[in-house]
Write a protein that holds these residues in place. Structure first.
Motif, PDB file in Angstrom:
ATOM      1  N   LEU A 166      -1.390   8.728   4.045  1.00 57.44           N
ATOM      2  CA  LEU A 166       0.065   8.591   3.976  1.00 57.44           C
ATOM      3  C   LEU A 166       0.632   8.362   5.376  1.00 57.44           C
ATOM      4  CD1 LEU A 166       1.605  11.146   1.470  1.00 57.44           C
ATOM      5  CD2 LEU A 166       1.804   8.664   1.461  1.00 57.44           C
ATOM      6  N   VAL A 169       0.155   4.885   6.562  1.00 57.74           N
ATOM      7  CA  VAL A 169       1.104   3.951   5.949  1.00 57.74           C
ATOM      8  C   VAL A 169       2.418   3.953   6.738  1.00 57.74           C
ATOM      9  CG1 VAL A 169       2.557   3.572   3.923  1.00 57.74           C
ATOM     10  CG2 VAL A 169       0.113   4.009   3.636  1.00 57.74           C
ATOM     11  N   GLU A 170       2.894   5.154   7.039  1.00 59.48           N
ATOM     12  CA  GLU A 170       4.118   5.250   7.849  1.00 59.48           C
ATOM     13  C   GLU A 170       3.940   4.557   9.200  1.00 59.48           C
ATOM     14  OE1 GLU A 170       6.143   9.185   8.228  1.00 59.48           O
ATOM     15  OE2 GLU A 170       4.663   9.725   6.682  1.00 59.48           O
ATOM     16  N   ALA A 218      -6.971   7.193  -1.175  1.00 57.52           N
ATOM     17  CA  ALA A 218      -5.905   6.241  -0.848  1.00 57.52           C
ATOM     18  C   ALA A 218      -4.846   6.248  -1.953  1.00 57.52           C
ATOM     19  CB  ALA A 218      -6.479   4.848  -0.662  1.00 57.52           C
ATOM     20  N   LEU A 219      -3.714   5.563  -1.673  1.00 57.49           N
ATOM     21  CA  LEU A 219      -2.676   5.455  -2.699  1.00 57.49           C
ATOM     22  C   LEU A 219      -3.063   4.370  -3.700  1.00 57.49           C
ATOM     23  CD1 LEU A 219      -1.222   5.876   0.296  1.00 57.49           C
ATOM     24  CD2 LEU A 219       0.851   5.744  -1.082  1.00 57.49           C
ATOM     25  N   ARG A 253       0.681  -5.282   4.946  1.00 55.13           N
ATOM     26  CA  ARG A 253       0.410  -4.203   5.916  1.00 55.13           C
ATOM     27  C   ARG A 253       0.250  -2.848   5.224  1.00 55.13           C
ATOM     28  NH1 ARG A 253       6.155  -3.471   8.958  1.00 55.13           N
ATOM     29  NH2 ARG A 253       6.566  -5.653   8.430  1.00 55.13           N
ATOM     30  N   PHE A 254       0.944  -2.667   4.091  1.00 53.44           N
ATOM     31  CA  PHE A 254       0.903  -1.349   3.460  1.00 53.44           C
ATOM     32  C   PHE A 254      -0.413  -1.092   2.729  1.00 53.44           C
ATOM     33  CE2 PHE A 254       5.600  -1.947   3.759  1.00 53.44           C
ATOM     34  CZ  PHE A 254       5.800  -0.930   4.689  1.00 53.44           C
ATOM     35  N   SER A 255      -1.070  -2.141   2.351  1.00 56.73           N
ATOM     36  CA  SER A 255      -2.421  -1.965   1.808  1.00 56.73           C
ATOM     37  C   SER A 255      -3.407  -1.821   2.969  1.00 56.73           C
ATOM     38  CB  SER A 255      -2.786  -3.164   0.927  1.00 56.73           C
ATOM     39  OG  SER A 255      -4.129  -3.083   0.519  1.00 56.73           O
ATOM     40  N   ASN A 315       4.806   0.866   9.528  1.00 53.78           N
ATOM     41  CA  ASN A 315       6.075   0.429   8.936  1.00 53.78           C
ATOM     42  C   ASN A 315       6.943  -0.376   9.900  1.00 53.78           C
ATOM     43  OD1 ASN A 315       7.853   0.247   6.762  1.00 53.78           O
ATOM     44  ND2 ASN A 315       9.147   1.870   7.626  1.00 53.78           N
ATOM     45  N   ASP A 316       6.795  -0.089  11.173  1.00 54.34           N
ATOM     46  CA  ASP A 316       7.650  -0.834  12.119  1.00 54.34           C
ATOM     47  C   ASP A 316       7.138  -2.251  12.343  1.00 54.34           C
ATOM     48  OD1 ASP A 316       9.561   1.026  12.504  1.00 54.34           O
ATOM     49  OD2 ASP A 316       8.570   1.969  14.229  1.00 54.34           O
ATOM     50  N   ALA A 376      -2.640  11.091  -2.600  1.00 55.10           N
ATOM     51  CA  ALA A 376      -3.268  10.480  -1.430  1.00 55.10           C
ATOM     52  C   ALA A 376      -3.507  11.526  -0.352  1.00 55.10           C
ATOM     53  CB  ALA A 376      -2.373   9.375  -0.884  1.00 55.10           C
TER      54      ALA A 376
END
Lengths: 344, 344, 344, 344
Positions: C16, C19-20, C207-208, C239-241, C23-24, C11
């Motif tokens: 990346l 994505v981080e 993307a991942l 959310r991660f997508s 996370n919150d 990715a």
């Protein structure tokens, strides 16, 4: 002058009588009754081997259910592009197999060839998870164009299929017509030539509504009975389907009816070929004549009251491909009448 | 003494004759022939409204196909836990709907109640994407236990269904038995009471193999014809199915046959209730008698040659639930003979 | 020297990081979270219109689910014979549509033409119950051969589809590569040209694992959410997508990455075309180069450590068709190194 | 105060780091990359046996795909009526199995019993073609109510299943929570207790999106890979799913996270049980607390900003059943804050 389809005729009187003949008695049905037992015994005798036989309502159901035990849902079934399963069943094979792809293959005179199947197979490499997997081979005897495979051709195709891990299905909606044309035994045309499962049709050749799935390869039967029930094709009064087969087989009625319609098609072909303006689209081997003629001739036929199916899709074409089908009920007179029209 | 099922009898002679009567003529079939036209006209007349009628081979196909146009694949169809669609069709509804869940609901005497459906509905909240969605309601008239819904009950259920955006299906495998028991008109028992689509069965009541899907709600018909074809239930010689209905309806044969089997069940019930040791499991309202008796009595009956179905699954139980079905062909003598055995 | 596929690269660091960045926070997910809201808003902005967006795990799921709301199970979807949906998805479209047939159409450079679709359509006449029905059209932009449709071509195809009652799907697994090659706006390449639903891929372009189904035609959305859930493609932590798309769109990263891989493919093409023995199989318009070369050259490349996909099935052929793909991570040096090998 | 679901939290930082750690390198993916190899090796080590592992996007896909290789389409899968597969997956199991019925069984504390399954089995007699056939057993560990099966209970259920020709599936969406609660080894809780296939979830316990189907019974694997691909669950960049598992297993992170959420649920339970007005609906054994309270208390909690799921459907009931879930990210302070509210 009705030459549209062999399903236009009703039922042969002998078969109607056979239906009446099984009406007495109280049976549990669901293919466990004595009429079914007798019917199964006759199939075994005719095919000279152990068979598993299941009754269904239509040829479409027969084909689709037979395929459903051959192929996984992610399998590809190899068939001629003009095959009934590929063209005329509104996706019944895809429905019963739950998603199989029909790999449609071109071939002269409506027939598959090993070369055609081999080329198509390259799109379905074994073990490659992105690709659908080889799922089975289906050939029609007689074909949609009324032609027939020789025993050697059937053998070659089924051997080829087997060498690629596939079973072979025969769509025998017009099985009797092919059989008498080929002049071999039912066994020779099927399991001895490597056919695993047969859709055996009687409806087009004089029955009311009688179709059977016949397994020669017992390993394939598996859970067929559950799939048949699930499709709504297990009859409570199964005697009435089985009874039709009793009448069909009695005194070789089935062969006589098929011979009659084949002969009439031959007579029609011979008559047409003496006339200018008509060309055979493929050899006449059973009860169907595929002929090309000018639009003008088509119009003349129609005006004279002849009924037939225009096979080619494009009405704008100058030459039209016409299908003429003789049924067990067609008469010499009807053929002569049509030839009269053809002469103009 | 055969009381196992009403499908054990063959076909009524009048219906066989009707089949013969439609044998002449050359028709294209596929439900477009004049026999089908006449059959459809009769359905419209009998039900006093516009209907769309489709022929299929079995009651299982009729139910499953009817449901397939009511519910999405991710829908839940509400039915009694003992309903034929839930118990006896090997997953045909799940197959034809491509994955619908049958929400099985308890209810006395084999009958659904609005309360039962309402409670089950809470598991399928509308618009919640994690849950299957309300997909339809199916009731059987008569039920699997031979009981019947009143017109008011049908009305209440269909109204309830409609208020939750669901259509109502009636499994009428024994429609005629229910109708003559209820003494109302076909219209009153169906569309006037809110039924959208009916599986109309004739096979159990004297036909060879004749089942129809009857749409009162024309908005539901949609793509039914394609689904029917895809299931292998579109008959080339549809006249032979349609013809059975002509014979079935002629001179009210269907009502006469149903009355006869209902009456015999009543006679059987009356006789048994005079004897000690027999208890009705539910009211006898049509042609089926559900009775509990001791294992000893069951054994005595069996030794005397009586044939019947032990309904309850557990052979270790002291009291057994037994089903006794009278068919159109059952005779007074056969009932008396069974009562003789019952008397011991 | 890895030129096998653009999915070989990991990715892009920017994605990346995105994505981080999401996370919150505690969110209910299932596409109802604020990250998804933001993602959807960005799609609407980029496409300059109202859109409905759904996230799925793979391009295969994206295509198959999109088709499942376009076509009935007995429908035929028209696509190029080399389309990913026809060749590389192990029957996912047939599975999600529950039986649709992919009508495979030939066409130069991997592209559909109206003529091709028109010819194929004759096999699926509207309203003929024996035939599968026209179910939709799917085109790939860029195609499997790396070529692209002009906006006019897309327009013509979608108009043709619409005139036959069909919706148009675009497989945009390499949407960005096509977009920058064409130099038009996302709107121009899609809904303004008549596309109803788009499978928008980001995975191949950095993307991942981020794929979206984007509906321009809101009438088509229907029950998509239920089908998505039922396929196991509704993510609890959506959310991660969605976050990947935020990173993908930020500062036009997606366009930059696509331009880079396209440019490298152009550089590779230019270098190869200066050398004898290499022939382009089709125009290089995006990030893929299809080139034919002798088996001897293939062998030399392989011995030199170059990794690539031999596209043609037959290893016995003298001329081999080879696919070379540049990814967002491919470097000028890697291309030069490969050209060095090519020079021999 | 978010106690709605354990999926509300994002990903554990260790797992995010593990994702980054696998970003370098060019891999072909599709579960053939070195990251996947390492992931599979770790599964084998953790379960102390040979396993086949497949990655999918969601727990729903994991369950549905696992079931699809256990049961025929006409099979019945026995599960608790409250099981996720029966209630919360919008028919995904029915979709992937292509029509299986979920036989919903009651049982205290959300748990199946052999007695319950035995009673349900009588509706599915083997070999009776009218009935759906026994297709498999699925138990959830932990259950939807947060309770757990003992190893002996798992053993008894799987032995019972096997004795009826059925395989056993474990829905392990909260596998780690059950494992640390039970205090046994992964092997003891699964294959040593007769489990054939496990849906191993990591998403609820700190991953981004990581679910695996783990086969202990290699005979079941069969064509799983094709079904996975067909469902759109074979990832091109599979490293990003596999990488999450690497982070999940490293230094026993998964066990630590599960212990933390379990402990917090215990703390919450203890606090509530000291207060009047709160009643446990079932034992608290993992990270979920099911408690009944008055509508008044529910209202007070809501007004105080507590977020939780009202489990029981009926808002008119005086006593409400409430679900409180602790995630890996929930803190002591958040629990104390909620207890403060509970105290009033």
């Amino acid at each position: 002058m009705f030459f549209i389809s062999d399903t236009m005729a009703g039922a042969a009187p002998e078969i109607l009588k056979a239906v009446e003949a099984v009406n007495d008695g109280l049976f549990l049905g669901y293919e466990g009754d004595p009429v079914c037992e007798e019917m199964k015994a006759q199939f075994a005798k005719i095919f000279e081997t152990e068979v598993s036989v299941f009754l269904v309502a239509t040829g479409t159901a027969s084909n689709a259910l037979a395929l459903s035990v051959m192929t996984p849902p992610y399998g590809a079934v190899f068939a001629h592009e003009g095959a009934h399963i590929n063209v005329d069943e509104c996706g019944a094979p895809e429905f019963y197999t739950q998603g199989t792809k029909l790999a449609a293959i071109k071939g002269a005179n409506g027939k598959l060839t090993c070369e055609g199947v081999r080329a198509a197979l390259t799109n379905f490499p074994k073990g490659v998870v992105h690709r659908m997997q080889p799922g089975g081979l289906s050939l029609s005897q007689a074909t949609e164009l009324g032609t027939i495979y020789t025993v050697d051709e059937i053998n070659a195709l089924s051997e080829f299929a087997q060498s690629h891990g596939m079973a072979t299905h025969m769509d025998g909606a017009r099985f009797a017509n092919a059989l008498v044309a080929l002049g071999c035994s039912p066994a020779e045309m099927t399991w001895r030539a490597g056919v695993d499962v047969l859709s055996f049709g009687a409806t087009k050749n004089g029955a009311l509504m009688a179709e059977a799935v016949v397994f020669f390869n017992q390993d394939l039967v598996g859970d067929f009975a559950y799939r048949q029930k699930r499709g709504g094709h297990l009859f409570s009064k199964s005697r009435f389907s089985a009874g039709q087969f009793l009448g069909y087989f009695k005194d070789d009625l089935w062969l006589k009816l098929a011979r009659r319609s084949n002969d009439l098609a031959g007579r029609l072909e011979a008559g047409l070929m003496e006339l200018p303006g008509y060309e055979l689209a493929c050899p006449v081997q059973t009860n169907q004549v595929f002929v090309t003629m000018s639009r003008e001739l088509v119009l003349r036929w129609q005006e004279a009251g002849a009924q037939f199916y225009i096979w080619s899709g494009d009405p704008a074409q100058e030459r039209q491909l016409v299908r003429l089908v003789c049924s067990w009920k067609t008469t010499d007179e009807q053929v002569d009448q049509l030839l009269e029209v053809a002469r103009g």
